[in-house]
Design a protein around this motif. Structure first.
Motif, mmCIF file in Angstrom:
data_model
loop_
_atom_site.group_PDB
_atom_site.id
_atom_site.type_symbol
_atom_site.label_atom_id
_atom_site.label_comp_id
_atom_site.label_asym_id
_atom_site.label_seq_id
_atom_site.Cartn_x
_atom_site.Cartn_y
_atom_site.Cartn_z
ATOM 1 N N UNK A 279 0.714 -1.272 -0.216
ATOM 2 C CA UNK A 279 -0.087 0.042 -0.059
ATOM 3 C C UNK A 279 0.946 1.217 -0.021
ATOM 4 N N UNK A 280 0.373 2.208 -0.403
ATOM 5 C CA UNK A 280 0.788 3.597 -0.395
ATOM 6 C C UNK A 280 0.133 4.670 0.319
ATOM 7 N N UNK A 281 0.444 5.536 0.865
ATOM 8 C CA UNK A 281 -0.254 6.705 1.620
ATOM 9 C C UNK A 281 0.383 7.984 1.261
ATOM 10 N N UNK A 282 -0.459 8.827 1.214
ATOM 11 C CA UNK A 282 -0.302 10.225 0.950
ATOM 12 C C UNK A 282 -1.076 11.128 1.930
ATOM 13 N N UNK A 283 -0.429 12.267 2.458
ATOM 14 C CA UNK A 283 -1.203 13.202 3.339
ATOM 15 C C UNK A 283 -1.328 14.767 2.746
ATOM 16 N N UNK A 284 -2.507 14.678 1.855
ATOM 17 C CA UNK A 284 -2.729 15.844 1.138
ATOM 18 C C UNK A 284 -3.019 17.327 2.004
#
Length: 346
Positions: A279-284
């Motif tokens: 999985x990948x995670x981004x914090x916009x």
């Protein structure tokens, strides 16, 4: 009139020492737009309970992510300021809402350079009481009290601006190449549900019921939840992500009141239990990496994922001082120099 820019980010303790962390947390948590309960109750909660227990825990977390140059958020924000200053011909100052790099100091720096027309730029893509609003309210208070001869114009939330979405989507895509991820999680900083209702200018639209955020309304101009969901949707469209391969969650909840859901830690746990291995995670919600991205997500989040059987956990950096992000800020600033904000839609 001489124009100038004041970039404003959240802030940081001066060091990861518990005393500095306690001082910082005291200022942050006593903000009536962060913990929005009556002052007496807020004082009892913050000074009577939280500041007697949390500083040591938070200090330990800060020590894990602290750089030789200082706080990552401060260092990255300073790099952004310097790069932006190289691309525009008007003064660019930097301030923090909390901590020693105060907004008053930032305004004074601009005034000392002859600036009397300030573009206040909260470094938050989405509007929230505890971020954008507290910055603009304090800046106006300081202007009225100490700088009556200047004008301040604030950049509104830019979560849905096409050029911002393009920069964000490209940044995400560049870090996803070659990862073979199965799910991309968009994790936003959480807020209490009551903040959403308090920010509802219609006083009736925001019900947080699964439908209000996708039903057109004037309330969306100040609805943090809607704006977060829109970023996920717009980036998903830009990257042509397949349904079911990405989702939205909210992190960093505090206390026992209902906060925006689903929660990030539980979502990571659920994905692991469902058999997701990569999985990948981004914090916009952040434009600069900080405690919430570097420790809570990149360390604690990865640990949870591995405990649930996951293998690869890819943390996508914030925009930080990346060249495309700096170029976009410079474009907006240069346009503001010759036009009103509403004419160039920032």
């Amino acid at each position: 009139m001489k124009k100038g820019i004041l970039l404003v980010n959240l802030g940081s303790p001066d060091s990861p020492d518990p005393k500095d962390v306690k001082k910082y947390l005291g200022e942050f948590l006593m903000d009536e737009r962060v913990i929005d309960i009556p002052e007496l109750a807020r004082t009892a909660l913050v000074k009577g309970i939280i500041l007697n227990t949390r500083p040591k825990q938070s200090a330990a977390a800060y020590k894990k992510i602290w750089w030789d140059e200082g706080s990552p958020l401060i260092v990255l924000s300073e790099r952004l300021q310097k790069k932006l200053q190289q691309q525009v011909d008007i003064p660019v100052a930097l301030a923090m809402r909390y901590g020693s790099m105060t907004i008053k100091k930032g305004l004074q720096e601009l005034v000392d350079k002859g600036v009397d027309e300030v573009l206040l730029f909260p470094l938050y893509p989405q509007f929230a009481m505890a971020t954008t609003e507290t910055i603009t309210v304090l800046a106006e208070k300081l202007r009225a009290e100490f700088f009556p001869n200047i004008t301040i114009e604030s950049v509104p939330a830019f979560y849905n601006k096409p050029d911002y979405i393009e920069v964000l989507a490209n940044a995400i895509n560049s870090h996803l190449e070659g990862t073979n991820y199965e799910h991309l999680l968009f994790s936003y900083h959480g807020v209490p549900e009551r903040h959403i209702r308090k920010s509802d200018i219609t006083k009736s639209h925001c019900k947080i019921d699964g439908s209000c955020c996708i039903t057109p309304s004037k309330a969306h101009e100040f609805c943090y939840r809607h704006q977060c969901l829109e970023v996920t949707r717009l980036v998903g469209e830009a990257l042509q992500l397949k349904p079911g391969t990405y989702s939205t969650s909210f992190q960093s909840r505090l206390g026992f009141d209902p906060w925006l859901q689903p929660y990030t830690d539980r979502t990571i746990e659920r994905l692991g239990k469902q058999g997701i291995k990569n999985m990948a995670i981004v914090t916009p919600a952040f434009v600069s990496d900080c405690l919430e991205t570097l420790e809570e997500i990149a360390m604690e989040g990865e640990e949870i994922f591995h405990e649930m059987g996951g293998k690869t956990f890819t943390t996508i950096p914030c925009l930080n001082d990346s060249d495309p992000w700096v170029a976009l800020l410079a474009k907006w600033v240069k346009t503001w120099q010759t036009a009103k904000l509403e004419t160039y839609n920032v």
